[in-house]
Design an enzyme around this catalytic site. Structure first.
Site, PDB file in Angstrom:
ATOM      1  NE  ARG A 226     -18.909  -1.267  53.119  1.00 21.13           N
ATOM      2  CZ  ARG A 226     -19.657  -0.777  52.127  1.00 21.13           C
ATOM      3  NH1 ARG A 226     -20.677   0.004  52.388  1.00 21.13           N
ATOM      4  NH2 ARG A 226     -19.405  -1.081  50.863  1.00 21.13           N
ATOM      5  CG  HIS A 274     -25.984  -1.504  52.321  1.00 19.29           C
ATOM      6  ND1 HIS A 274     -24.882  -2.207  52.741  1.00 19.29           N
ATOM      7  CD2 HIS A 274     -25.511  -0.627  51.400  1.00 19.29           C
ATOM      8  CE1 HIS A 274     -23.803  -1.780  52.109  1.00 19.29           C
ATOM      9  NE2 HIS A 274     -24.166  -0.816  51.287  1.00 19.29           N
TER      10      HIS A 274
HETATM   11  P1  NDP Z   1     -13.056   7.136  48.544  1.00 21.61           P
HETATM   12  O1  NDP Z   1     -12.020   6.075  48.567  1.00 21.61           O
HETATM   13  O2  NDP Z   1     -13.215   7.981  47.327  1.00 21.61           O
HETATM   14  O3  NDP Z   1     -12.825   8.155  49.772  1.00 21.61           O
HETATM   15  C1  NDP Z   1     -12.498   7.717  51.039  1.00 21.61           C
HETATM   16  C2  NDP Z   1     -12.243   8.928  51.927  1.00 21.61           C
HETATM   17  O4  NDP Z   1     -12.015   8.460  53.264  1.00 21.61           O
HETATM   18  C3  NDP Z   1     -11.004   9.699  51.510  1.00 21.61           C
HETATM   19  O5  NDP Z   1     -11.206  11.077  51.687  1.00 21.61           O
HETATM   20  C4  NDP Z   1      -9.949   9.185  52.489  1.00 21.61           C
HETATM   21  O6  NDP Z   1      -8.898  10.071  52.764  1.00 21.61           O
HETATM   22  C5  NDP Z   1     -10.790   9.001  53.721  1.00 21.61           C
HETATM   23  N1  NDP Z   1     -10.120   8.071  54.654  1.00 21.61           N
HETATM   24  C6  NDP Z   1      -9.777   6.789  54.444  1.00 21.61           C
HETATM   25  N2  NDP Z   1      -9.147   6.304  55.537  1.00 21.61           N
HETATM   26  C7  NDP Z   1      -9.090   7.290  56.444  1.00 21.61           C
HETATM   27  C8  NDP Z   1      -8.552   7.427  57.744  1.00 21.61           C
HETATM   28  N3  NDP Z   1      -7.936   6.413  58.353  1.00 21.61           N
HETATM   29  N4  NDP Z   1      -8.663   8.612  58.367  1.00 21.61           N
HETATM   30  C9  NDP Z   1      -9.276   9.656  57.762  1.00 21.61           C
HETATM   31  N5  NDP Z   1      -9.807   9.607  56.513  1.00 21.61           N
HETATM   32  C10 NDP Z   1      -9.721   8.445  55.874  1.00 21.61           C
HETATM   33  O7  NDP Z   1     -14.449   6.434  48.904  1.00 21.61           O
HETATM   34  P2  NDP Z   1     -15.924   6.817  48.421  1.00 21.61           P
HETATM   35  O8  NDP Z   1     -16.180   8.232  48.771  1.00 21.61           O
HETATM   36  O9  NDP Z   1     -16.150   6.404  47.025  1.00 21.61           O
HETATM   37  O10 NDP Z   1     -16.789   5.832  49.346  1.00 21.61           O
HETATM   38  C11 NDP Z   1     -16.721   5.908  50.765  1.00 21.61           C
HETATM   39  C12 NDP Z   1     -17.417   4.705  51.360  1.00 21.61           C
HETATM   40  O11 NDP Z   1     -18.838   4.823  51.245  1.00 21.61           O
HETATM   41  C13 NDP Z   1     -17.136   3.360  50.701  1.00 21.61           C
HETATM   42  O12 NDP Z   1     -15.886   2.834  51.070  1.00 21.61           O
HETATM   43  C14 NDP Z   1     -18.266   2.513  51.228  1.00 21.61           C
HETATM   44  O13 NDP Z   1     -17.895   1.956  52.453  1.00 21.61           O
HETATM   45  C15 NDP Z   1     -19.399   3.526  51.440  1.00 21.61           C
HETATM   46  N6  NDP Z   1     -20.508   3.334  50.492  1.00 21.61           N
HETATM   47  C16 NDP Z   1     -21.757   3.069  51.010  1.00 21.61           C
HETATM   48  C17 NDP Z   1     -22.839   2.914  50.169  1.00 21.61           C
HETATM   49  C18 NDP Z   1     -24.199   2.691  50.717  1.00 21.61           C
HETATM   50  O14 NDP Z   1     -25.145   2.444  49.970  1.00 21.61           O
HETATM   51  N7  NDP Z   1     -24.388   2.782  52.018  1.00 21.61           N
HETATM   52  C19 NDP Z   1     -22.686   2.997  48.698  1.00 21.61           C
HETATM   53  C20 NDP Z   1     -21.339   3.274  48.277  1.00 21.61           C
HETATM   54  C21 NDP Z   1     -20.297   3.431  49.153  1.00 21.61           C
HETATM   55  P3  NDP Z   1      -7.905  10.591  51.610  1.00 21.61           P
HETATM   56  O15 NDP Z   1      -8.743  11.583  50.825  1.00 21.61           O
HETATM   57  O16 NDP Z   1      -6.788  11.222  52.338  1.00 21.61           O
HETATM   58  O17 NDP Z   1      -7.521   9.379  50.800  1.00 21.61           O
END
Ligand code: NDP
Length: 311
Positions: A226, A274
């Site tokens: 993001r 995007h």
């Molecule tokens: P998930 O919810 O499956 O994974 C999120 C990961 O981020 C987890 O490992 C989580 O940790 C970690 N995380 C969250 N908060 C923190 C923090 N404060 N500190 C450290 N680690 C953190 O998300 P997805 O993998 O499905 O998607 C990730 C992002 O990709 C989406 O939220 C979206 O913003 C982006 N996206 C972009 C797209 C594009 O076309 N550009 C398409 C689809 C998604 P933990 O494992 O401990 O919970």
């Protein structure tokens, strides 16, 4: 009673999804009334939701059982105080495959210095031999559905991959670090840094001047997560100072990225609009149908968002 499913997104999305969703619901054994029009809101059981939807007040939907987000990111809806039913995000095979392809493609571009070949068609035989992947450390911030799959694809190409998450994770082939204590080490190793974190209060502006300083000189940042994960001014300053080698950005604070934004003309920035990964109507419809089937069977929904955590 036949469940009513409101498809709250753009007309274009409805045209893309109508057939796939109908088939997927039938395949899941669900006879549902599927429509892009709410009708009386108190008759709606499920809302398939996209951020482009004009629907912002869920209060009138008194029979609602769940909101099924079409996107993986939920920052546009997770704080909506009128939403009092379970919120599921999109975890979809097509979305994951697309992200793995975008990440590996752009990592390989920088690793192999493909730009050098593209800009040196001069007739001059200058051999530029890249190191092996095994000598190019990559860090992936975020080890969720997309981060873990991307990290494993890179590890499969022999990159030494460090992953970082909020809570401790165990992902085969990845050196997993977590929490504030793990971040410094994760950044210090990253010749290429991939951001696959959700946007939450805990991740906003994470890539600020201080954290950029912890990256090795010449590091490359790829951001398909993001836009607001990065402090844009700090990024531009580090690129201009030569501390960072390049930034490939798919997501931005303002989208579409305004035509006069400095990222467009910057020689060390690549903009993709995007498109890193798109929810794919065929595979995503199966995920939505399965969640509706679960709702009707009284089974727990898949891919639920933790509203307090923000993702
Ligand atoms: P998930 O919810 O499956 O994974 C999120 C990961 O981020 C987890 O490992 C989580 O940790 C970690 N995380 C969250 N908060 C923190 C923090 N404060 N500190 C450290 N680690 C953190 O998300 P997805 O993998 O499905 O998607 C990730 C992002 O990709 C989406 O939220 C979206 O913003 C982006 N996206 C972009 C797209 C594009 O076309 N550009 C398409 C689809 C998604 P933990 O494992 O401990 O919970």
């Amino acid at each position: 009673m036949t469940p009513k499913v409101l498809f709250a997104a753009t007309d274009t999305a409805w045209q893309e999804y109508e057939g796939h969703l109908g088939h997927a619901l039938a395949a899941a054994g669900i006879e549902a009334e599927l429509s892009p029009e709410a009708g009386p809101p108190e008759t709606v059981d499920y809302i398939v939701y996209a951020p482009s939807s004009k629907l912002k007040d869920f209060t009138p939907f008194t029979r609602l059982k769940a909101v099924l987000n079409l996107w993986a990111g939920v920052e546009h809806v997770v704080g909506n105080q009128t939403l009092r039913v379970p919120l599921a995000r999109m975890v979809d095979q097509g979305l994951t495959e697309g992200m793995v392809e975008w990440v590996t493609g752009h990592v390989l571009r920088h690793h192999l210095n493909i730009d050098h070949a593209l800009s040196h068609q001069s007739g001059e035989w200058v051999r530029h031999v890249p190191p092996l992947a095994r000598h190019r450390p990559v860090t992936v911030l975020g080890l969720g559905a997309l981060g873990a799959a991307s990290a494993q694809a890179l590890a499969g190409l022999n990159f030494p991959v460090t992953g970082w998450s909020r809570t401790p994770r165990d992902v085969a082939g990845i050196d997993c670090l977590s929490g504030p204590a793990g971040l410094e080490e994760a950044l210090a190793r990253a010749e290429i840094l991939v951001l696959l974190l959700p946007l939450t209060p805990g991740t906003e502006d994470l890539i600020n001047a201080a954290h950029i300083d912890q990256l090795p000189r010449g590091a490359v940042i790829l951001n398909p997560g993001r836009g607001r994960l990065i402090d844009d001014d700090a990024l531009l300053a580090a690129l201009d100072a030569g501390h960072l080698g390049h930034a490939t950005l798919d997501v931005f604070r303002t989208e579409p990225l305004p035509p006069d934004h400095p990222f467009w003309a910057h020689p060390k920035v690549t903009v993709t609009p995007h498109i890193a990964s798109e929810t794919r109507p065929d595979t995503a419809s199966e995920v939505i149908a399965e969640n509706i089937r679960r709702g009707e069977a009284g089974e727990p929904f898949l891919h639920l968002v933790d509203r307090d955590r923000g993702y």
